[in-house]
Scaffold this motif. Structure first.
Motif, mmCIF file in Angstrom:
data_model
loop_
_atom_site.group_PDB
_atom_site.id
_atom_site.type_symbol
_atom_site.label_atom_id
_atom_site.label_comp_id
_atom_site.label_asym_id
_atom_site.label_seq_id
_atom_site.Cartn_x
_atom_site.Cartn_y
_atom_site.Cartn_z
ATOM 1 N N SER A 125 0.844 -1.186 0.000
ATOM 2 C CA SER A 125 0.000 0.000 0.000
ATOM 3 C C SER A 125 0.886 1.245 0.000
ATOM 4 N N LYS A 160 -8.300 -0.393 1.701
ATOM 5 C CA LYS A 160 -9.079 0.787 1.306
ATOM 6 C C LYS A 160 -8.915 1.088 -0.183
ATOM 7 N N SER A 161 -7.668 1.167 -0.647
ATOM 8 C CA SER A 161 -7.431 1.474 -2.060
ATOM 9 C C SER A 161 -7.936 0.355 -2.962
ATOM 10 N N LEU A 175 -11.628 0.870 -3.460
ATOM 11 C CA LEU A 175 -11.863 1.921 -4.448
ATOM 12 C C LEU A 175 -11.589 1.404 -5.855
ATOM 13 N N PRO A 229 -6.583 9.224 -7.799
ATOM 14 C CA PRO A 229 -5.715 8.248 -7.136
ATOM 15 C C PRO A 229 -4.724 8.903 -6.189
ATOM 16 N N GLN A 230 -4.008 8.063 -5.439
ATOM 17 C CA GLN A 230 -2.972 8.576 -4.541
ATOM 18 C C GLN A 230 -1.876 9.291 -5.307
ATOM 19 N N ASP A 290 -8.652 8.894 -3.132
ATOM 20 C CA ASP A 290 -7.709 8.107 -2.350
ATOM 21 C C ASP A 290 -6.695 9.053 -1.720
ATOM 22 N N GLU A 291 -6.782 9.226 -0.414
ATOM 23 C CA GLU A 291 -5.936 10.166 0.334
ATOM 24 C C GLU A 291 -5.976 11.561 -0.292
ATOM 25 N N ALA A 310 -10.961 7.299 0.738
ATOM 26 C CA ALA A 310 -10.068 6.539 1.609
ATOM 27 C C ALA A 310 -9.094 7.524 2.223
#
Length: 559
Positions: free
Chosen positions: A143, A351-352, A355, A392-393, A466-467, A497
């Motif tokens: 992750s 979490k990711s 998603l 996305p992150q 995501d974040e 997330a």
């Protein structure tokens, strides 16, 4: 240990210096926090210490930066590697090997350390950062938070005298962040290591800083001083300081414990008052209404092709297996129009991955996933983008144009939106980004903002993030909260997330906690976070047992 002497940095093509008037000394064995709003040149200053600025980034560095007596103008990064360890905002750009253990050993191999020394230090670092169970894992399967810990560990093993870290806790869950900060404190207190770090989540780091170097605005000279003194004038500050300002406490508290000791009178004032019952999501799904006509980007109707079903998203008995890892098991989730759901849990909790299943990037091993009535991984991307969008992150995954203006124009075309829609949203979320700037020259927070604007331009009924606050300062986060609330009030469902407990307290109707790939809690935000020591926001901890979540709630109650 680190000396800045009248330093300024001007990048090629820039009319004004990005950083200027930097003149202070960081003694050996201190932890110094570099604080300031997004775009205030924090990453640039960190880069001058490691030599990345200007040797790698280009531009002109005036003045002098010395680290342990070495001038970074005449010493390239590889000539500083035995003294300075650096971890940037993007851990993926840091890795050169395939597995966790290999990555931890690589820096020591480059310095020619003996195998016995390398083995001992690898084992120590695995234990320090809680990575022992991941030692044989391919880095690509970790992750984002796990990758962040590996990146930090890889610079710890050579035992540098100076550590430079850019947003070191941004991708970590609260418990993992505390573990990493505890390691940094041990290095500072026991080994005399000098730590210079930039961090937007001041609530995590401020209490550990010996000094704060505050950059009050882009281009402004930094001020070095005691944390409490600078928080009294800082444009960025954590909730504990915000509450202290509201209550008139002096000196300002920096820790929850200190604030609790002073909060008796405030609790008494609030004793007969109750916080709002919580932001309730609509129980009966309704068609997406037209957004309020406040800005051009908000005037588009939600896509009529994506008709609102009984739920925007439904997940039932979901399981996902990735190689040897069971990423998700028996997960159920229903998201209604207008509802904001925060997915929380430890790094690697799934979490990711969850998603990813909602946006069609991950195929379930078992169970069902439906978004707007469609099965995401079996739906054509052109059709799916009208139902769901993911930020996305790594925002660079969505950015491909040469300028911000070109990126926004492309987003407008792809979404069939009115020209200027994306640009207006960028300006609202994070003002001051010029049209001709290349996305790679933006800070991590600015790139995230641009990627969010690109996704929001299409106004998908389901928005996944995501974040989303990684790299954002408090002002930018507040603007993001306003935008997301307006989207939710217009009927759009939001699933995010996040490890940001303050964001969940401000924004989420519900919190879903994941652990080891399973859902362990799902309920209204106040019920879930107030009872959790790890996920309770600062205000809740300070004013417990009263169930307040945010400073905004307290401020409203005191009016």
């Amino acid at each position: 240990m680190i000396r800045f002497e009248n330093v300024s940095v001007t990048y090629d093509g820039a009319a004004e210096p990005t950083a200027r008037g930097v003149d202070f000394t960081i003694p050996e064995g201190e932890l110094v926090l570099l604080a300031g709003p997004s775009g205030a040149a924090k990453s640039t200053l960190l880069g001058t210490v490691s030599g990345l600025v200007p040797h790698f980034t280009g531009g002109t560095l005036r003045g002098r930066v010395t680290v342990d007596g070495r001038d970074t103008r005449t010493h390239k990064p590889r000539e500083l590697a035995d003294v300075v360890g650096t971890v940037g905002q993007d851990p993926l750009s840091h890795f050169v090997t395939d597995t966790v253990e290999e990555e931890l050993a690589y820096g020591m191999e480059s310095l020619g350390l003996a195998p016995a020394v390398m083995r001992r230090r690898v084992e120590e670092t695995l234990d320090l950062l809680g990575l022992a169970d991941l030692r044989d894992r391919p880095i690509a399967t970790l992750s984002g938070g796990q990758q962040q810990r590996v990146a930090i560990g890889s610079v710890l093993t050579p035992h540098p005298r100076v550590l430079v870290l850019d947003e070191p806790t941004s991708a970590l869950d609260p418990a993992a962040a505390e573990e990493v900060l505890a390691v940094l404190l041990r290095l500072v207190h026991d080994l005399g290591t000098t730590v210079l770090l930039a961090e937007h989540r001041l609530e995590r780091v401020l209490q550990y800083a010996d000094q704060v170097a505050l950059l009050p605005a882009p281009g402004a000279a930094p001020v070095l001083g005691a944390p409490a003194d600078l928080m009294a004038v800082s444009p960025v500050y954590p909730p504990v300081v915000d509450l202290g300002r509201l209550a008139g406490w002096s000196p300002l508290p920096l820790t929850v414990r200190d604030a609790r000791r002073r909060a008796g009178a405030l609790r008494e004032r609030l004793r007969d008052r109750t916080p709002p019952a919580g932001r309730e999501a609509p129980e009966v799904p309704a068609p997406l209404p037209r957004p309020p006509a406040v800005h051009r980007w908000r005037r588009r109707r939600a896509d009529p092709a994506a008709a609102t079903p009984a739920a925007v998203a439904e997940v039932r008995s979901l399981a996902v297996r990735r190689g040897r890892v069971q990423a998700l098991r028996h997960v159920g989730l229903t998201v209604a129009p207008g509802e904001t759901v925060a997915l929380m849990g430890r790094n690697g909790a799934g979490k990711s991955t969850l998603l990813g299943t909602l946006v069609g990037l991950v195929e379930p091993s078992a169970g069902t996933v439906r978004v707007g009535g469609a099965v995401p991984h079996r739906t054509a991307p052109r059709e799916l983008v009208r139902r769901v969008g993911l930020v996305p992150q790594e925002p660079r995954d969505l950015l491909y144009a040469d300028t911000v203006a070109a990126e926004c124009a492309a987003a407008d075309r792809d979404a069939d939106a009115e020209p200027g829609t994306c640009r207006a949203l960028v300006s609202e979320l994070l003002p001051g980004i010029a049209d001709d700037v290349h996305p790679r020259d933006l800070s991590e927070g600015q790139r995230l903002t641009l990627a969010l604007a690109v996704v929001l331009t299409a106004r998908p009924p389901l928005l996944l993030l995501d974040e989303p606050t990684r790299g954002l300062d408090y002002a930018a986060k507040a603007r993001l909260v306003v935008v997301l609330r307006e989207l939710a009030s217009a009927g759009h469902a939001i699933v995010l997330a996040t490890h940001d407990v303050e964001l969940a307290a401000e924004l989420a109707h519900r919190v879903v906690l994941l652990a080891e790939g399973e859902g362990i809690a799902d309920g209204p935000t106040p019920e879930v976070v107030v009872s959790s020591p790890s996920y309770a926001p600062q205000v809740t901890k300070i004013l417990a047992p009263q169930p307040w979540l945010t400073v905004a709630q307290v401020r409203e109650a005191l009016r």
